[in-house]
Design an enzyme around this catalytic site. Structure first.
Site, PDB file in Angstrom:
ATOM      1  N   GLU A  96       0.887  -1.172   0.000  1.00  0.00           N
ATOM      2  CA  GLU A  96       0.000   0.000   0.000  1.00  0.00           C
ATOM      3  C   GLU A  96       0.915   1.208   0.000  1.00  0.00           C
ATOM      4  O   GLU A  96       1.557   1.491   1.010  1.00  0.00           O
ATOM      5  CB  GLU A  96      -0.871   0.033   1.265  1.00  0.00           C
ATOM      6  N   CYS A 108      -3.162   8.748   3.667  1.00  0.00           N
ATOM      7  CA  CYS A 108      -2.872   8.189   2.334  1.00  0.00           C
ATOM      8  C   CYS A 108      -4.034   8.440   1.388  1.00  0.00           C
ATOM      9  O   CYS A 108      -3.856   8.489   0.179  1.00  0.00           O
ATOM     10  CB  CYS A 108      -2.601   6.699   2.444  1.00  0.00           C
TER      11      CYS A 108
HETATM   12  P1  NAP Z   1       8.198   5.187   4.608  1.00  0.00           P
HETATM   13  O1  NAP Z   1       9.291   6.108   4.914  1.00  0.00           O
HETATM   14  O2  NAP Z   1       8.209   4.473   3.304  1.00  0.00           O
HETATM   15  O3  NAP Z   1       8.160   4.146   5.821  1.00  0.00           O
HETATM   16  C1  NAP Z   1       7.159   3.178   5.912  1.00  0.00           C
HETATM   17  C2  NAP Z   1       7.639   2.024   6.772  1.00  0.00           C
HETATM   18  O4  NAP Z   1       8.706   1.339   6.105  1.00  0.00           O
HETATM   19  C3  NAP Z   1       8.190   2.452   8.122  1.00  0.00           C
HETATM   20  O5  NAP Z   1       7.811   1.506   9.082  1.00  0.00           O
HETATM   21  C4  NAP Z   1       9.683   2.412   7.887  1.00  0.00           C
HETATM   22  O6  NAP Z   1      10.421   2.202   9.066  1.00  0.00           O
HETATM   23  C5  NAP Z   1       9.791   1.213   6.996  1.00  0.00           C
HETATM   24  N1  NAP Z   1      11.027   1.155   6.224  1.00  0.00           N
HETATM   25  C6  NAP Z   1      11.780   2.177   5.782  1.00  0.00           C
HETATM   26  N2  NAP Z   1      12.828   1.697   5.090  1.00  0.00           N
HETATM   27  C7  NAP Z   1      12.720   0.356   5.108  1.00  0.00           C
HETATM   28  C8  NAP Z   1      13.506  -0.705   4.577  1.00  0.00           C
HETATM   29  N3  NAP Z   1      14.627  -0.477   3.877  1.00  0.00           N
HETATM   30  N4  NAP Z   1      13.104  -1.975   4.800  1.00  0.00           N
HETATM   31  C9  NAP Z   1      11.994  -2.221   5.502  1.00  0.00           C
HETATM   32  N5  NAP Z   1      11.212  -1.270   6.036  1.00  0.00           N
HETATM   33  C10 NAP Z   1      11.568   0.005   5.839  1.00  0.00           C
HETATM   34  O7  NAP Z   1       6.781   5.914   4.665  1.00  0.00           O
HETATM   35  P2  NAP Z   1       6.237   6.913   5.791  1.00  0.00           P
HETATM   36  O8  NAP Z   1       6.992   8.199   5.637  1.00  0.00           O
HETATM   37  O9  NAP Z   1       6.181   6.249   7.114  1.00  0.00           O
HETATM   38  O10 NAP Z   1       4.725   7.133   5.325  1.00  0.00           O
HETATM   39  C11 NAP Z   1       4.315   8.073   4.385  1.00  0.00           C
HETATM   40  C12 NAP Z   1       3.981   7.404   3.068  1.00  0.00           C
HETATM   41  O11 NAP Z   1       3.132   6.292   3.290  1.00  0.00           O
HETATM   42  C13 NAP Z   1       3.225   8.311   2.124  1.00  0.00           C
HETATM   43  O12 NAP Z   1       3.774   8.197   0.834  1.00  0.00           O
HETATM   44  C14 NAP Z   1       1.806   7.760   2.137  1.00  0.00           C
HETATM   45  O13 NAP Z   1       1.092   7.981   0.948  1.00  0.00           O
HETATM   46  C15 NAP Z   1       2.033   6.319   2.387  1.00  0.00           C
HETATM   47  N6  NAP Z   1       0.873   5.710   3.032  1.00  0.00           N
HETATM   48  C16 NAP Z   1       0.102   4.845   2.313  1.00  0.00           C
HETATM   49  C17 NAP Z   1      -0.993   4.256   2.896  1.00  0.00           C
HETATM   50  C18 NAP Z   1      -1.857   3.282   2.133  1.00  0.00           C
HETATM   51  O14 NAP Z   1      -2.694   2.623   2.746  1.00  0.00           O
HETATM   52  N7  NAP Z   1      -1.711   3.162   0.838  1.00  0.00           N
HETATM   53  C19 NAP Z   1      -1.317   4.529   4.225  1.00  0.00           C
HETATM   54  C20 NAP Z   1      -0.512   5.413   4.926  1.00  0.00           C
HETATM   55  C21 NAP Z   1       0.585   6.009   4.321  1.00  0.00           C
HETATM   56  P3  NAP Z   1      11.183   3.412   9.814  1.00  0.00           P
HETATM   57  O15 NAP Z   1      10.125   4.347  10.252  1.00  0.00           O
HETATM   58  O16 NAP Z   1      11.872   2.735  10.930  1.00  0.00           O
HETATM   59  O17 NAP Z   1      12.097   4.021   8.799  1.00  0.00           O
END
Ligand code: NAP
Length: 534
Positions: A265, A304
């Site tokens: 997602e 999101c």
């Molecule tokens: P993110 O930076 O991509 O992080 C998401 C998750 O992935 C966090 O738990 C992060 O952990 C983890 N992560 C980061 N690097 C990783 C790696 N190399 N391997 C495994 N896990 C890793 O996103 P965010 O800033 O938290 O959220 C914002 C984004 O999420 C926006 O683009 C939004 O559109 C999207 N979003 C989508 C939905 C949906 O349902 N489609 C819902 C909510 C948000 P750490 O925090 O420890 O880095």
């Protein structure tokens, strides 16, 4: 969020793995209060044995969960919902301190998670003593009516690794865990580090209540370390976050080489369209304006599903622009500890910087229709809190930039794009590359029908808000547990929730071929075909 060693008075979030609370060593990450910048917690996963955590969940919790019926697991979900509901005030407090949530923001996350658990508790109770799924009745294969086939779903024999985004620490945890646990698959959840506190304390609350077999619900607070290296067939990853991280996880060699099932997602450029029929003063017009303002400002636009692109008939575009701007002007921004505040900060300073950069890029292509500059902030210091002004951009006719179809600015930011005819509106909406949701506000059933058919190919959910559902529809941004959540293309191509449909992700589909007597015996423990389920 910073990475450094902080003073020991800041509480440390431990991880719950292999049925025990463990603390990581070494460098820690710091969680902050985004209104003030103060450190509020710290955590690390360095040194945790994540292979052991997965083995414990697979070998101890998996068999125990699979031995239970759907109804028994559903009963546990109901008890989890009850235990969480009792501590609602505490969850609201953490959401305010660590996520900068107003009460209304926190409700979407916290009450949304409790509601989702209750929904799956009810759905599971209706599945009774079954333990497996079938997707249609057995069917005959040859001339002999006794030789038949049935497609069944058996629970996966691994662990569901749930990786969540920072914006929904509670809902992200429970919307995934409720479906996984109901399916009989243990969960290892990884909240985004910046807001992990709420998820961690919720898991602690449930662990202390001893409602689940040990190892059914683990949590790691901090980075994933070598977790993927220990995954194998039968395990799944359910990821929510940015498209870039989603892509990195998909391409992880360990994930690819072992065929680990993955659901992504990711980000989304959600659209809303005002119908050609909706003139100023009409019900559709005022609902539309209200919805846009709500979507831009709830959780400071960090949803999101939030509206990022606003499509309006060119004849109405100035009136709509001015109406939205007038409502945005009424939004008080500041520390949500003050009850008058309607919009809190972004999650932290790095996110404020990213959003500021995104706004600057959009501004280079569009007019600014609304932005408070300098921003007045209630009860907080502009230099320490991660505040940004709601920002409405306006794309003039004839502007052929594609930036609003490409750049997700994850904050209180949206672009208004005037359109000439419905074909133009639907085709630009589809240029978002695949999104979670589109909404349409109109009283014209023909416009609605054509919009639905045009938009459904590029949006996972389409809300058709005609005036007859004005007071009953749940809104553009709200995800319901009975409905599919996910979208094609850049939104990740994943599917979550969707009521009964969601259970299939945690089951392995197989076809069983045999005599009708044997198949009947097996399907005695199967859930009836889903036509009867919501
Ligand atoms: P993110 O930076 O991509 O992080 C998401 C998750 O992935 C966090 O738990 C992060 O952990 C983890 N992560 C980061 N690097 C990783 C790696 N190399 N391997 C495994 N896990 C890793 O996103 P965010 O800033 O938290 O959220 C914002 C984004 O999420 C926006 O683009 C939004 O559109 C999207 N979003 C989508 C939905 C949906 O349902 N489609 C819902 C909510 C948000 P750490 O925090 O420890 O880095």
């Amino acid at each position: 969020m910073n990475t450094r060693v902080v003073e020991s008075s800041v509480p440390r979030l431990s991880s719950y793995v292999a049925g025990e609370w463990r603390e990581g060593k070494g460098e820690e990450q710091t969680l902050v209060n985004p209104s003030s910048g103060e450190a509020v917690a710290r955590c690390s996963t360095d040194g945790l044995d994540l292979g052991l955590a997965l083995d414990f969940a697979r070998n101890q919790a998996g068999p125990a969960l699979r031995a239970m019926t759907f109804a028994a697991r559903a009963n546990v979900l109901a008890q989890i919902a009850e235990a969480l509901a009792k501590r609602r005030e505490r969850w609201y407090e953490i959401a305010r301190i660590n996520s900068g949530n107003t009460k209304a923001d926190a409700a979407v996350d916290i009450d949304g998670s409790i509601g989702t658990l209750k929904y799956f508790a009810k759905l599971g109770a209706g599945l009774g003593n079954a333990k497996i799924l079938v997707d249609a009745p057995a069917s005959r294969l040859t001339r002999d009516p006794n030789f038949q086939a049935v497609h069944v779903g058996v629970p996966l024999r691994g662990v569901a690794v749930h990786i969540n985004a920072y914006n929904f620490p509670a809902w992200g945890l429970w919307e995934k865990a409720s479906v996984s646990l109901l399916s009989g698959v243990p969960v290892l959840t990884k909240p985004a580090t910046a807001t992990a506190w709420l998820a961690q304390e919720m898991v602690q609350c449930i662990a202390e209540a001893e409602l689940l077999p040990k190892g059914s619900l683990s949590i790691i607070c901090g980075s994933v370390q070598d977790l993927f290296h220990h995954l194998r067939m039968g395990d799944v990853i359910c990821f929510t976050g940015s498209a870039a991280t989603g892509q990195m996880i998909r391409n992880d060699p360990a994930v690819r080489s072992r065929g680990v099932r993955i659901n992504v997602e990711a980000d989304s450029l959600n659209a809303t369209i005002l119908g050609l029929d909706a003139e100023a003063g009409s019900q559709a017009f005022s609902s539309f304006v209200r919805e846009v303002v709500q979507e831009m400002t709830v959780k400071a636009g960090q949803k999101c599903t939030a509206i990022r692109r606003i499509f309006v008939p060119v004849s109405q575009s100035h009136v709509v622009r001015d109406a939205i701007a007038a409502e945005l002007q009424e939004i008080k921004v500041g520390d949500p500890a003050n009850a008058e505040v309607r919009m809190g900060p972004l999650v932290n300073m790095p996110q404020r910087l990213t959003v500021a950069e995104g706004i600057a890029r959009l501004r280079a292509e569009c007019e600014v229709a609304y932005r408070e500059d300098p921003l007045k902030i209630v009860d907080a210091d502009v230099n320490r809190g991660a505040f940004v002004s709601p920002t409405l951009l306006y794309a003039n006719r004839g502007n052929h930039s594609q930036l609003w179809n490409e750049l997700e600015v994850f904050g209180p930011v949206a672009t208004l794009i005037p359109y000439g005819d419905q074909g133009e509106a639907f085709s630009i909406a589809a240029q978002g590359g695949g999104s979670l949701v589109a909404s349409v506000f109109s009283a014209d059933p023909t416009f609605m029908t054509e919009a639905a058919l045009a938009l459904a190919a590029s949006h996972g959910r389409v809300l058709l808000a005609d005036p007859s559902i004005e007071s009953s529809h749940t809104g553009h941004g709200i995800v319901l547990p009975s409905c599919l959540h996910g979208g094609p293309g850049r939104a990740g191509g994943g599917e979550e929730l969707g009521g009964f449909r969601g259970l299939w992700f945690y089951h392995q589909r197989a076809v069983l071929q045999g005599s009708s007597a044997v198949l009947n015996k097996i399907t005695e423990i199967a859930v009836n075909p889903p036509s009867a389920q919501s």
